[in-house]
Scaffold this motif. Sequence first.
Motif, PDB file in Angstrom:
ATOM      1  N   CYS A  89       0.833  -1.201   0.000  1.00 49.39           N
ATOM      2  CA  CYS A  89       0.000   0.000   0.000  1.00 49.39           C
ATOM      3  C   CYS A  89       0.869   1.253   0.000  1.00 49.39           C
ATOM      4  O   CYS A  89       2.080   1.207   0.221  1.00 49.39           O
ATOM      5  CB  CYS A  89      -0.933   0.016   1.208  1.00 49.39           C
ATOM      6  N   ILE A  90       0.205   2.377  -0.286  1.00 44.94           N
ATOM      7  CA  ILE A  90       0.840   3.691  -0.240  1.00 44.94           C
ATOM      8  C   ILE A  90       0.189   4.472   0.899  1.00 44.94           C
ATOM      9  O   ILE A  90      -1.039   4.629   0.937  1.00 44.94           O
ATOM     10  CB  ILE A  90       0.666   4.451  -1.569  1.00 44.94           C
ATOM     11  N   VAL A  91       0.997   4.974   1.831  1.00 42.86           N
ATOM     12  CA  VAL A  91       0.491   5.740   2.974  1.00 42.86           C
ATOM     13  C   VAL A  91       0.967   7.184   2.841  1.00 42.86           C
ATOM     14  O   VAL A  91       2.172   7.431   2.775  1.00 42.86           O
ATOM     15  CB  VAL A  91       0.976   5.138   4.308  1.00 42.86           C
ATOM     16  N   GLU A  92       0.010   8.100   2.785  1.00 46.36           N
ATOM     17  CA  GLU A  92       0.338   9.528   2.730  1.00 46.36           C
ATOM     18  C   GLU A  92       0.112  10.123   4.109  1.00 46.36           C
ATOM     19  O   GLU A  92      -0.997  10.088   4.641  1.00 46.36           O
ATOM     20  CB  GLU A  92      -0.538  10.242   1.696  1.00 46.36           C
ATOM     21  N   ILE A  93       1.197  10.621   4.699  1.00 51.16           N
ATOM     22  CA  ILE A  93       1.125  11.208   6.038  1.00 51.16           C
ATOM     23  C   ILE A  93       1.291  12.715   5.919  1.00 51.16           C
ATOM     24  O   ILE A  93       2.253  13.199   5.318  1.00 51.16           O
ATOM     25  CB  ILE A  93       2.226  10.623   6.949  1.00 51.16           C
ATOM     26  N   ASN A  94       0.378  13.432   6.501  1.00 52.71           N
ATOM     27  CA  ASN A  94       0.400  14.890   6.415  1.00 52.71           C
ATOM     28  C   ASN A  94       0.723  15.490   7.785  1.00 52.71           C
ATOM     29  O   ASN A  94       0.297  14.977   8.820  1.00 52.71           O
ATOM     30  CB  ASN A  94      -0.946  15.418   5.931  1.00 52.71           C
ATOM     31  N   GLY A  95       1.475  16.568   7.801  1.00 54.97           N
ATOM     32  CA  GLY A  95       1.808  17.217   9.057  1.00 54.97           C
ATOM     33  C   GLY A  95       3.113  17.971   8.959  1.00 54.97           C
ATOM     34  O   GLY A  95       3.775  17.966   7.920  1.00 54.97           O
ATOM     35  N   ASP A  96       3.480  18.629  10.029  1.00 52.72           N
ATOM     36  CA  ASP A  96       4.722  19.393  10.077  1.00 52.72           C
ATOM     37  C   ASP A  96       5.757  18.620  10.893  1.00 52.72           C
ATOM     38  O   ASP A  96       5.570  18.382  12.085  1.00 52.72           O
ATOM     39  CB  ASP A  96       4.483  20.769  10.729  1.00 52.72           C
ATOM     40  N   MET A  97       6.828  18.186  10.224  1.00 50.07           N
ATOM     41  CA  MET A  97       7.922  17.483  10.923  1.00 50.07           C
ATOM     42  C   MET A  97       9.204  17.677  10.130  1.00 50.07           C
ATOM     43  O   MET A  97       9.189  17.912   8.919  1.00 50.07           O
ATOM     44  CB  MET A  97       7.593  15.999  11.101  1.00 50.07           C
ATOM     45  N   SER A  98      10.316  17.538  10.836  1.00 48.95           N
ATOM     46  CA  SER A  98      11.624  17.678  10.181  1.00 48.95           C
ATOM     47  C   SER A  98      11.927  16.421   9.366  1.00 48.95           C
ATOM     48  O   SER A  98      11.255  15.392   9.500  1.00 48.95           O
ATOM     49  CB  SER A  98      12.709  17.892  11.230  1.00 48.95           C
TER      50      SER A  98
ATOM     51  N   ASN B 267       9.845  -7.984  -1.200  1.00 47.52           N
ATOM     52  CA  ASN B 267       9.224  -6.841  -1.856  1.00 47.52           C
ATOM     53  C   ASN B 267       7.704  -6.880  -1.848  1.00 47.52           C
ATOM     54  O   ASN B 267       7.059  -5.961  -2.320  1.00 47.52           O
ATOM     55  CB  ASN B 267       9.704  -6.760  -3.310  1.00 47.52           C
ATOM     56  N   ASN B 268       7.102  -7.980  -1.377  1.00 48.80           N
ATOM     57  CA  ASN B 268       5.643  -8.017  -1.325  1.00 48.80           C
ATOM     58  C   ASN B 268       5.163  -7.594   0.060  1.00 48.80           C
ATOM     59  O   ASN B 268       5.842  -7.759   1.058  1.00 48.80           O
ATOM     60  CB  ASN B 268       5.116  -9.413  -1.669  1.00 48.80           C
ATOM     61  N   GLY B 269       3.953  -7.056   0.135  1.00 55.79           N
ATOM     62  CA  GLY B 269       3.425  -6.584   1.397  1.00 55.79           C
ATOM     63  C   GLY B 269       4.168  -5.385   1.940  1.00 55.79           C
ATOM     64  O   GLY B 269       4.171  -5.120   3.131  1.00 55.79           O
ATOM     65  N   LYS B 270       4.809  -4.618   1.064  1.00 58.18           N
ATOM     66  CA  LYS B 270       5.570  -3.452   1.498  1.00 58.18           C
ATOM     67  C   LYS B 270       4.676  -2.215   1.573  1.00 58.18           C
ATOM     68  O   LYS B 270       3.599  -2.165   0.977  1.00 58.18           O
ATOM     69  CB  LYS B 270       6.736  -3.191   0.541  1.00 58.18           C
ATOM     70  N   ILE B 271       5.161  -1.216   2.295  1.00 55.69           N
ATOM     71  CA  ILE B 271       4.426   0.042   2.448  1.00 55.69           C
ATOM     72  C   ILE B 271       5.301   1.185   1.946  1.00 55.69           C
ATOM     73  O   ILE B 271       6.449   1.326   2.359  1.00 55.69           O
ATOM     74  CB  ILE B 271       4.042   0.296   3.925  1.00 55.69           C
ATOM     75  N   LEU B 272       4.752   1.986   1.034  1.00 58.24           N
ATOM     76  CA  LEU B 272       5.433   3.178   0.550  1.00 58.24           C
ATOM     77  C   LEU B 272       4.882   4.379   1.308  1.00 58.24           C
ATOM     78  O   LEU B 272       3.671   4.650   1.257  1.00 58.24           O
ATOM     79  CB  LEU B 272       5.211   3.349  -0.958  1.00 58.24           C
ATOM     80  N   PHE B 273       5.755   5.093   2.028  1.00 61.01           N
ATOM     81  CA  PHE B 273       5.331   6.241   2.818  1.00 61.01           C
ATOM     82  C   PHE B 273       5.645   7.541   2.075  1.00 61.01           C
ATOM     83  O   PHE B 273       6.752   7.718   1.574  1.00 61.01           O
ATOM     84  CB  PHE B 273       6.050   6.249   4.176  1.00 61.01           C
ATOM     85  N   LEU B 274       4.658   8.422   2.025  1.00 59.94           N
ATOM     86  CA  LEU B 274       4.830   9.766   1.469  1.00 59.94           C
ATOM     87  C   LEU B 274       4.497  10.769   2.568  1.00 59.94           C
ATOM     88  O   LEU B 274       3.370  10.811   3.067  1.00 59.94           O
ATOM     89  CB  LEU B 274       3.904   9.977   0.261  1.00 59.94           C
ATOM     90  N   VAL B 275       5.484  11.567   2.964  1.00 60.17           N
ATOM     91  CA  VAL B 275       5.289  12.544   4.030  1.00 60.17           C
ATOM     92  C   VAL B 275       5.166  13.926   3.408  1.00 60.17           C
ATOM     93  O   VAL B 275       6.058  14.373   2.676  1.00 60.17           O
ATOM     94  CB  VAL B 275       6.463  12.511   5.028  1.00 60.17           C
ATOM     95  N   LYS B 276       4.034  14.587   3.699  1.00 54.22           N
ATOM     96  CA  LYS B 276       3.779  15.917   3.151  1.00 54.22           C
ATOM     97  C   LYS B 276       3.767  16.929   4.285  1.00 54.22           C
ATOM     98  O   LYS B 276       2.918  16.871   5.179  1.00 54.22           O
ATOM     99  CB  LYS B 276       2.440  15.947   2.419  1.00 54.22           C
TER     100      LYS B 276
END
Length: 269
Positions: free
Chosen positions: A129-138, A158-167
């Motif tokens: 899955c792709i997880v988009e995390i929003n917030g203010d962090m360094s 490589n299966n069952g992996k998580i792609l994190f996107l921090v915005k």
Amino acid sequence: QNVWKRVIDDYYTFGNAYYEVVTFEGGVNIYHLDATKVRVAKDLENIILHPDWSEYTQREDEAVLIPFYPNFVKDGKSQRSVIHIKDYEAEFEFYGLPDYIAALEDISVSYEIGRWNNTKFKNHFQPSCIVEINGDMSDEEAEQLVEEARNKFTGEGNNGKILFLVKNGDTSPATVTNIADNSDGNFMQLQTITNQNIITAHRWQPSLSGLVSSGKMSSTGNEIRIAYEMVMATVINGTSQLLFNPVMKLLQDNGFDIEGLQVKYQPPV
């Protein structure tokens, strides 16, 4: 019996097997030589025996040169020789090849399928899955968050992996997007094909490997008996002659009566 079993194991694993022959006054002994410790000399008339070939340069003085039968080298009160068992292969003067060489790619695929399934198990069968995390962090805080989440929810592979996107600067809620995985059916079919190719490369029969044909559960015993007779005629008898005939000749050369000496097999059912 142990010598016979080890020679068979080496022959089917490496395509090469070695008997060590030790003669002395009044008798002859036959031993098994570990094929991983043997190399054929360039002259094709001797073998070089070494306990650890990865350290041959540092421990070259430990190498032992032993000639092929019927030549011998004197060792105290006894004499030593070696019998090399291998199939003929064009352009392979020094060594033979194992039967399964034709299925190396299938064996590799089967291994990778096992790794894939093991990784799915470690990841609790959750989809990638792709997880988009929003917030203010360094950057450091974001990297620490992603690392902790990956260590907690995913294993190796490589299966069952998580792609994190921090915005940063985005106040909208976090979102999770699952990535569809429809490969299970393809993997099951691929596993069936690779299993068949591996068995065929070994010149074996599925029923003797515990794989019963569909719709034949009631005639399993009969199917196994037929398969046993087939492999006896096409594989086992020929291999037995290849491995045992040199021993028969050795004993005969040393004056032993070999009449009635044979290898016997018992059917599985």
